[in-house]
Design a protein around this motif. Structure first.
Motif, PDB file in Angstrom:
ATOM      1  N   VAL A   1      -5.434   7.059   6.672  1.00 59.50           N
ATOM      2  CA  VAL A   1      -4.554   7.353   5.538  1.00 59.50           C
ATOM      3  C   VAL A   1      -3.145   6.869   5.886  1.00 59.50           C
ATOM      4  O   VAL A   1      -2.655   7.111   7.000  1.00 59.50           O
ATOM      5  N   THR A   2      -2.498   6.204   4.938  1.00 59.66           N
ATOM      6  CA  THR A   2      -1.140   5.721   5.186  1.00 59.66           C
ATOM      7  C   THR A   2      -0.165   6.892   5.201  1.00 59.66           C
ATOM      8  O   THR A   2      -0.222   7.778   4.359  1.00 59.66           O
ATOM      9  N   SER A   3       0.737   6.894   6.178  1.00 57.19           N
ATOM     10  CA  SER A   3       1.726   7.962   6.297  1.00 57.19           C
ATOM     11  C   SER A   3       3.114   7.499   5.843  1.00 57.19           C
ATOM     12  O   SER A   3       4.081   8.248   5.928  1.00 57.19           O
ATOM     13  N   GLN A   4       3.202   6.264   5.389  1.00 55.55           N
ATOM     14  CA  GLN A   4       4.419   5.717   4.791  1.00 55.55           C
ATOM     15  C   GLN A   4       4.029   4.530   3.925  1.00 55.55           C
ATOM     16  O   GLN A   4       2.899   4.034   4.012  1.00 55.55           O
ATOM     17  N   ASP A   5       4.948   4.093   3.077  1.00 55.21           N
ATOM     18  CA  ASP A   5       4.680   2.900   2.280  1.00 55.21           C
ATOM     19  C   ASP A   5       4.539   1.712   3.219  1.00 55.21           C
ATOM     20  O   ASP A   5       5.309   1.570   4.174  1.00 55.21           O
TER      21      ASP A   5
ATOM     22  N   ILE B   1       0.865  -1.180   0.000  1.00 59.23           N
ATOM     23  CA  ILE B   1       0.000   0.000   0.000  1.00 59.23           C
ATOM     24  C   ILE B   1       0.903   1.231   0.000  1.00 59.23           C
ATOM     25  O   ILE B   1       1.694   1.416   0.923  1.00 59.23           O
ATOM     26  N   PRO B   2       0.781   2.084  -1.017  1.00 61.12           N
ATOM     27  CA  PRO B   2       1.658   3.260  -1.074  1.00 61.12           C
ATOM     28  C   PRO B   2       1.284   4.339  -0.062  1.00 61.12           C
ATOM     29  O   PRO B   2       0.133   4.427   0.391  1.00 61.12           O
ATOM     30  N   ILE B   3       2.274   5.164   0.269  1.00 58.88           N
ATOM     31  CA  ILE B   3       2.067   6.305   1.146  1.00 58.88           C
ATOM     32  C   ILE B   3       0.956   7.198   0.570  1.00 58.88           C
ATOM     33  O   ILE B   3       0.823   7.334  -0.640  1.00 58.88           O
ATOM     34  N   GLY B   4       0.152   7.761   1.467  1.00 62.74           N
ATOM     35  CA  GLY B   4      -0.912   8.672   1.058  1.00 62.74           C
ATOM     36  C   GLY B   4      -2.196   8.002   0.623  1.00 62.74           C
ATOM     37  O   GLY B   4      -3.126   8.679   0.183  1.00 62.74           O
TER      38      GLY B   4
END
Length: 107
Positions: free
Chosen positions: A85-89, A34-37
């Motif tokens: 929301v992801t804050s890093q990869d 899952i990519p950042i953001g």
């Protein structure tokens, strides 16, 4: 008659699952990178002055060095909502975590 299940509601995005955590109880884990953001969806929302937690918001465990954040916004009804929301990869197999924070209310 056939039923189209493609557009049915899912309690979790397809990129995560729930399983046993070494942090505490159950946690959210990536089943794909899952990519950042990446906005994973709605965690909590207000409904008639009550904070409702979704399945997505029920399982992220606390970590001081978390890989996700909750982002608040105001919906069309003027109520606050929180998305995960992801804050890093995040790599497949990683647990999704949040740094729990409590709102401070001062008089």
């Amino acid at each position: 008659m056939s039923i189209n299940f493609k557009n049915t509601w899912r309690p979790l995005p397809s990129c995560v699952t729930i399983k046993e955590s070494i942090i505490d109880g159950l946690g959210l884990f990536a089943v794909e990178d899952i990519p950042i953001g990446t906005d994973l969806g709605l965690m909590r929302f207000m409904y008639h002055d009550t904070l409702i937690r979704t399945a997505l918001g029920s399982f992220p465990n606390h970590c001081e060095d978390s890989n996700c954040v909750n982002i608040s916004s105001i919906n069309e009804h003027g109520d606050e909502e929180y998305n995960l929301v992801t804050s890093q990869d995040i790599k497949i197999g990683d647990e999704l975590t949040l740094c729990y924070q409590m709102k401070q209310y001062y008089k």
